[in-house]
Write a protein that holds these residues in place. Structure first.
Motif, PDB file in Angstrom:
ATOM      1  N   MET A 281       1.116  -0.852   0.042  1.00  0.00           N
ATOM      2  CA  MET A 281       0.123  -0.146   0.001  1.00  0.00           C
ATOM      3  C   MET A 281       0.601   1.268   0.157  1.00  0.00           C
ATOM      4  N   MET A 282       0.767   2.500  -1.558  1.00  0.00           N
ATOM      5  CA  MET A 282       2.174   3.171  -0.970  1.00  0.00           C
ATOM      6  C   MET A 282       1.264   4.510  -1.711  1.00  0.00           C
ATOM      7  N   GLU A 283      -0.276   4.684  -1.374  1.00  0.00           N
ATOM      8  CA  GLU A 283      -1.046   5.689  -1.642  1.00  0.00           C
ATOM      9  C   GLU A 283      -0.374   6.999  -0.851  1.00  0.00           C
ATOM     10  N   SER A 284       0.045   7.092  -0.095  1.00  0.00           N
ATOM     11  CA  SER A 284       0.707   8.246   1.170  1.00  0.00           C
ATOM     12  C   SER A 284       2.293   8.687   0.517  1.00  0.00           C
ATOM     13  N   LEU A 285       2.921   7.357  -0.081  1.00  0.00           N
ATOM     14  CA  LEU A 285       4.479   7.679   0.227  1.00  0.00           C
ATOM     15  C   LEU A 285       4.263   8.136  -1.888  1.00  0.00           C
ATOM     16  N   ASN A 286       3.247   7.401  -2.158  1.00  0.00           N
ATOM     17  CA  ASN A 286       2.643   8.210  -4.501  1.00  0.00           C
ATOM     18  C   ASN A 286       2.698  10.103  -4.068  1.00  0.00           C
ATOM     19  N   ARG A 287       2.673  10.469  -2.694  1.00  0.00           N
ATOM     20  CA  ARG A 287       2.103  11.765  -2.294  1.00  0.00           C
ATOM     21  C   ARG A 287       3.697  12.922  -2.585  1.00  0.00           C
ATOM     22  N   PHE A 288       4.619  11.748  -2.451  1.00  0.00           N
ATOM     23  CA  PHE A 288       5.787  12.890  -2.261  1.00  0.00           C
ATOM     24  C   PHE A 288       7.034  11.949  -2.954  1.00  0.00           C
ATOM     25  N   HIS A 289       6.753  10.870  -3.266  1.00  0.00           N
ATOM     26  CA  HIS A 289       7.706  10.094  -4.664  1.00  0.00           C
ATOM     27  C   HIS A 289       6.953   8.677  -5.536  1.00  0.00           C
ATOM     28  N   PRO A 290       6.020  10.181  -6.187  1.00  0.00           N
ATOM     29  CA  PRO A 290       4.905   8.996  -6.806  1.00  0.00           C
ATOM     30  C   PRO A 290       6.402   8.463  -8.214  1.00  0.00           C
ATOM     31  N   ASP A 291       7.352   9.137  -8.874  1.00  0.00           N
ATOM     32  CA  ASP A 291       8.038   7.787  -9.823  1.00  0.00           C
ATOM     33  C   ASP A 291       8.261   6.861  -9.246  1.00  0.00           C
ATOM     34  N   LEU A 292       9.226   7.362  -8.328  1.00  0.00           N
ATOM     35  CA  LEU A 292       9.061   5.688  -7.255  1.00  0.00           C
ATOM     36  C   LEU A 292       8.371   5.003  -6.969  1.00  0.00           C
ATOM     37  N   VAL A 293       7.083   5.298  -6.850  1.00  0.00           N
ATOM     38  CA  VAL A 293       5.968   4.056  -7.054  1.00  0.00           C
ATOM     39  C   VAL A 293       5.600   3.652  -7.890  1.00  0.00           C
ATOM     40  N   ASP A 294       5.505   4.821  -8.902  1.00  0.00           N
ATOM     41  CA  ASP A 294       5.262   4.074 -10.474  1.00  0.00           C
ATOM     42  C   ASP A 294       6.499   3.044 -10.423  1.00  0.00           C
ATOM     43  N   ASP A 295       7.148   3.087 -10.625  1.00  0.00           N
ATOM     44  CA  ASP A 295       8.803   2.210 -10.628  1.00  0.00           C
ATOM     45  C   ASP A 295       8.770   0.927 -10.355  1.00  0.00           C
ATOM     46  N   ALA A 296       8.103   1.199  -8.651  1.00  0.00           N
ATOM     47  CA  ALA A 296       8.295  -0.342  -7.660  1.00  0.00           C
ATOM     48  C   ALA A 296       6.654  -1.003  -8.919  1.00  0.00           C
ATOM     49  N   TYR A 297       5.880  -1.027  -8.587  1.00  0.00           N
ATOM     50  CA  TYR A 297       4.504  -1.249  -9.009  1.00  0.00           C
ATOM     51  C   TYR A 297       5.654  -2.271 -10.768  1.00  0.00           C
ATOM     52  N   SER A 298       5.597  -0.888 -11.650  1.00  0.00           N
ATOM     53  CA  SER A 298       6.312  -2.021 -12.665  1.00  0.00           C
ATOM     54  C   SER A 298       6.778  -3.075 -12.811  1.00  0.00           C
ATOM     55  N   ALA A 299       7.867  -2.999 -11.886  1.00  0.00           N
ATOM     56  CA  ALA A 299       8.891  -3.816 -11.799  1.00  0.00           C
ATOM     57  C   ALA A 299       7.899  -5.345 -11.205  1.00  0.00           C
ATOM     58  N   ALA A 300       7.213  -5.244 -10.255  1.00  0.00           N
ATOM     59  CA  ALA A 300       6.436  -6.161 -10.334  1.00  0.00           C
ATOM     60  C   ALA A 300       5.262  -6.711 -11.427  1.00  0.00           C
ATOM     61  N   LEU A 301       4.694  -6.176 -11.965  1.00  0.00           N
ATOM     62  CA  LEU A 301       3.978  -6.450 -12.601  1.00  0.00           C
ATOM     63  C   LEU A 301       4.891  -7.147 -13.666  1.00  0.00           C
ATOM     64  N   ASP A 302       5.877  -6.559 -13.964  1.00  0.00           N
ATOM     65  CA  ASP A 302       6.912  -7.071 -14.816  1.00  0.00           C
ATOM     66  C   ASP A 302       6.905  -7.947 -14.499  1.00  0.00           C
ATOM     67  N   LYS A 303       6.904  -8.996 -13.679  1.00  0.00           N
ATOM     68  CA  LYS A 303       7.203 -10.159 -13.709  1.00  0.00           C
ATOM     69  C   LYS A 303       6.543 -10.996 -13.534  1.00  0.00           C
ATOM     70  N   VAL A 304       4.588 -10.028 -13.560  1.00  0.00           N
ATOM     71  CA  VAL A 304       3.402 -10.453 -13.082  1.00  0.00           C
ATOM     72  C   VAL A 304       3.365 -11.420 -14.984  1.00  0.00           C
ATOM     73  N   PHE A 305       3.485 -10.527 -16.142  1.00  0.00           N
ATOM     74  CA  PHE A 305       3.370 -10.778 -17.532  1.00  0.00           C
ATOM     75  C   PHE A 305       4.317 -11.131 -17.765  1.00  0.00           C
ATOM     76  N   HIS A 306       5.397 -11.238 -17.218  1.00  0.00           N
ATOM     77  CA  HIS A 306       6.345 -11.868 -18.008  1.00  0.00           C
ATOM     78  C   HIS A 306       5.846 -13.526 -17.565  1.00  0.00           C
ATOM     79  N   GLU A 307       6.469 -13.997 -15.956  1.00  0.00           N
ATOM     80  CA  GLU A 307       6.027 -16.060 -16.154  1.00  0.00           C
ATOM     81  C   GLU A 307       4.828 -16.011 -16.665  1.00  0.00           C
ATOM     82  N   ALA A 308       4.042 -15.013 -16.503  1.00  0.00           N
ATOM     83  CA  ALA A 308       2.631 -15.392 -17.497  1.00  0.00           C
ATOM     84  C   ALA A 308       2.675 -15.545 -18.384  1.00  0.00           C
ATOM     85  N   ARG A 309       3.705 -15.506 -19.700  1.00  0.00           N
ATOM     86  CA  ARG A 309       4.199 -16.183 -21.270  1.00  0.00           C
ATOM     87  C   ARG A 309       4.116 -17.717 -21.562  1.00  0.00           C
TER      88      ARG A 309
END
Length: 309
Positions: A281-309
């Motif tokens: 849960m990173m909504e509060s962190l997103n107010r201060f560091h939105p790019d960092l939150v985007d990078d964290a979720y992007s890395a996790a979702l990359d694994k989700v969709f890469h492993e689904a291939r």
């Protein structure tokens, strides 16, 4: 979950929100993937259940030899068929007697930081337990400890993607104004709804009206939650960051969690695990560091969709 939506837009993944936004349905070609709440689906069901249960997490960490804040589980009396015949109240009172500086009462499950009470008397304990059990199936009780610092480590497959210190709001006395006056003056209007309720709820009128001596620093909230007014301070490379990441990785491995946030606390100079959250849960962190939150979720979702291939 704005970060999830942004990821889907960037990668041409259709996204659909169901169940008042709690259920996220992602489509890419024939592949369909679900995220529920703050769980994007990388963790196993058992890892998720353990992490979501504070008492179970503490038990697993203890048997794994990892320093942690103990949490004792007590079931709602409505679950009478699962409650020991001797009841729970006597055991709660023994915990209070064992920790005269106070104990912390909170829902055993959940990650919001709501309904968390620090108590040091029997009446306060009874009130806190009743408040928690009014809307929860169980309560966990842990000793109140003087936390010198609290660091959140977000891990993805045992690699840190976000590490930050939680800096609680504080004031410094001028020998003229009361604690409440100083808090009002130091807290921006937009932050008062987060900072002041916790302070007013924890302190009596005498504490709030007392003149804070010149130069004395006073933390406004014993809680370290960002939703209670704490600010995230990103930790640079160094000894403290390395030590917090090390124990967080040990904890993640103990419950076999892949993507999660681990709260590491420093008590009497040593590090312990406070909680593990499988829903990041990173909504509060997103107010201060939105790019960092985007990078964290992007890395996790990359694994989700890469492993689904």
């Amino acid at each position: 979950m704005d970060a999830v939506k942004k990821y889907c837009v960037r990668h041409g993944i259709a996204i659909e929100l169901r169940s008042e936004g709690w259920l996220i349905v992602m489509h890419r070609g024939p592949r369909r993937h679900f995220a529920f709440g703050y769980d994007i689906g990388l963790n196993s069901a058992i890892a998720h259940r353990i992490a979501n249960d504070k008492a179970a997490t503490a038990e697993v960490l203890e048997i794994s030899g990892i320093a942690c804040i103990p949490h004792a589980l007590f079931l709602n009396p409505r679950l009478n068929e699962f409650v020991a015949a001797r009841g729970s109240w006597e055991a709660m009172l023994r915990l209070l007697e064992r920790h005269p500086s106070g104990i912390v009462v909170k829902p055993n499950e959940g990650t919001t930081g709501k309904s968390v009470f620090m108590v040091s008397t029997k009446p306060a304990l009874e009130l806190a337990v009743n408040r928690v059990l009014a809307s929860n199936a169980s309560v966990s009780i842990s000793p109140y400890v003087n936390i010198e610092r609290e660091v959140r480590v977000v891990l993805l497959d045992h690699l840190p993607v976000v590490v930050y210190d939680k800096d609680r709001p504080s004031v410094t006395g001028d020998g003229k104004r009361s604690l409440l006056e100083l808090a009002l003056a130091a807290t921006p209007v937009e932050q008062r709804s987060a900072v002041l309720p916790g302070m007013v709820g924890d302190l009596d009128r005498a504490d709030l009206d007392a003149i804070l001596p010149l130069g004395q620093r006073r933390v406004l909230n014993w809680r370290h939650n960002l939703d209670s007014g704490a600010r995230p301070i990103l930790l640079e490379q160094g000894e403290i960051r390395d030590a917090c990441v090390k124990i967080a990785i040990e904890a993640a491995k103990a419950i076999d969690i892949r993507f999660g946030s681990i709260d590491v606390v420093q008590v009497d100079g040593g590090l312990q695990i406070l909680e593990i959250n499988s829903g990041v849960m990173m909504e509060s962190l997103n107010r201060f560091h939105p790019d960092l939150v985007d990078d964290a979720y992007s890395a996790a979702l990359d694994k989700v969709f890469h492993e689904a291939r």
